[in-house]
Design a protein around this motif. Sequence first.
Motif, short mmCIF file in Angstrom:
data_model
loop_
_atom_site.label_atom_id
_atom_site.label_comp_id
_atom_site.label_asym_id
_atom_site.label_seq_id
_atom_site.Cartn_x
_atom_site.Cartn_y
_atom_site.Cartn_z
N SER A 1 0.81 -1.22 0.00
CA SER A 1 0.00 0.00 0.00
C SER A 1 0.84 1.27 0.00
N LYS A 2 2.04 1.19 0.58
CA LYS A 2 2.89 2.39 0.68
C LYS A 2 3.80 2.57 -0.53
N THR A 3 4.15 1.46 -1.21
CA THR A 3 5.13 1.56 -2.31
C THR A 3 4.57 1.08 -3.65
N GLY A 4 3.41 0.43 -3.64
CA GLY A 4 2.82 -0.04 -4.87
C GLY A 4 3.15 -1.49 -5.23
N LYS A 5 4.07 -2.09 -4.49
CA LYS A 5 4.45 -3.47 -4.78
C LYS A 5 4.77 -4.19 -3.47
N PRO A 6 4.55 -5.51 -3.44
CA PRO A 6 4.99 -6.28 -2.27
C PRO A 6 6.51 -6.46 -2.31
N LEU A 7 7.07 -6.81 -1.20
CA LEU A 7 8.52 -6.99 -1.07
C LEU A 7 9.08 -7.91 -2.15
N GLU A 8 8.40 -9.03 -2.42
CA GLU A 8 8.91 -10.01 -3.38
C GLU A 8 9.14 -9.37 -4.75
N GLU A 9 8.22 -8.49 -5.18
CA GLU A 9 8.38 -7.84 -6.49
C GLU A 9 9.55 -6.87 -6.48
N TRP A 10 9.73 -6.13 -5.38
CA TRP A 10 10.87 -5.21 -5.30
C TRP A 10 12.18 -5.97 -5.34
N VAL A 11 12.23 -7.07 -4.59
CA VAL A 11 13.46 -7.89 -4.57
C VAL A 11 13.75 -8.42 -5.96
N LYS A 12 12.72 -8.92 -6.63
CA LYS A 12 12.88 -9.44 -7.99
C LYS A 12 13.42 -8.35 -8.93
N LEU A 13 12.88 -7.14 -8.81
CA LEU A 13 13.34 -6.03 -9.63
C LEU A 13 14.81 -5.72 -9.37
N LEU A 14 15.20 -5.64 -8.09
CA LEU A 14 16.58 -5.32 -7.76
C LEU A 14 17.55 -6.40 -8.22
N LYS A 15 17.10 -7.65 -8.26
CA LYS A 15 17.97 -8.75 -8.70
C LYS A 15 18.32 -8.60 -10.19
N THR A 16 17.53 -7.81 -10.94
CA THR A 16 17.81 -7.61 -12.36
C THR A 16 18.82 -6.49 -12.58
N LYS A 17 19.17 -5.78 -11.53
CA LYS A 17 20.10 -4.65 -11.62
C LYS A 17 21.43 -5.04 -10.99
N SER A 18 22.45 -4.26 -11.29
CA SER A 18 23.75 -4.51 -10.64
C SER A 18 24.29 -3.19 -10.09
N PHE A 19 24.07 -3.02 -8.82
CA PHE A 19 24.55 -1.83 -8.13
C PHE A 19 25.81 -2.21 -7.35
N THR A 20 26.80 -1.30 -7.35
CA THR A 20 28.02 -1.60 -6.61
C THR A 20 27.91 -1.14 -5.16
N LYS A 21 27.03 -0.20 -4.90
CA LYS A 21 26.87 0.31 -3.54
C LYS A 21 25.41 0.23 -3.10
N HIS A 22 25.24 0.05 -1.82
CA HIS A 22 23.91 0.03 -1.21
C HIS A 22 23.16 1.32 -1.55
N SER A 23 23.83 2.46 -1.42
CA SER A 23 23.19 3.75 -1.64
C SER A 23 22.70 3.92 -3.08
N GLU A 24 23.39 3.30 -4.04
CA GLU A 24 22.96 3.39 -5.44
C GLU A 24 21.60 2.72 -5.62
N ALA A 25 21.42 1.56 -4.99
CA ALA A 25 20.14 0.86 -5.08
C ALA A 25 19.04 1.64 -4.37
N VAL A 26 19.35 2.20 -3.22
CA VAL A 26 18.36 3.00 -2.49
C VAL A 26 17.95 4.20 -3.34
N ASN A 27 18.93 4.90 -3.90
CA ASN A 27 18.63 6.08 -4.73
C ASN A 27 17.84 5.71 -5.97
N TYR A 28 18.12 4.56 -6.56
CA TYR A 28 17.37 4.08 -7.71
C TYR A 28 15.89 3.93 -7.34
N LEU A 29 15.61 3.26 -6.24
CA LEU A 29 14.22 3.06 -5.82
C LEU A 29 13.53 4.39 -5.51
#
Length: 180
Positions: A14-42
Amino acid sequence: MDKALQSMIENMPSKTGKPLEEWVKLLKTKSFTKHSEAVNYLKKEHGVTHGFANTIVHLSKGEDTPTDNLVAGQYQGKEHLLPVFEKVKNFVSALGEDVNVVPKKTTVSFVRKKQFALISPATKSRLDLGLKLPGYPTTTRLENSGPFGTMCTHRVRLEKPEDIDQELKDWLRDAYAHAG
């Protein structure tokens, strides 16, 4: 799993538009070198708030209990301060179902619609609790925000569980109210 983290995961669709599993699946398709890069992407590409983005990134790395891992790292060598942290966390979590406990590398934020408190082990013998209390005067105990800068308006130094007294609880309740 931490009650606040479980609540955050349950509220994620309800707060982000997707359940955790979908967000995790999306992030697994990306390659971020830093934690902050992934956070900023989202945050930038999907409009996810910082607290949810940080939690999603931690959970996407396969950390089953990111709260525990981050908090354990903060208190390594300062384990005697954990009861103080736990007492603050338990009180703040009980203020309302909309409280999110957001662990970071060196701090833990307490967020409602916006951050209203922040806690960090400042020294081997003390925690600093930052509070957002706009318009409140500083006192001997309710100091200027110090190392928290603009993230908070005030700081309270905590050394033992007894420091979480009625006065401090009132300040935490007020900070919570201001953040809603």
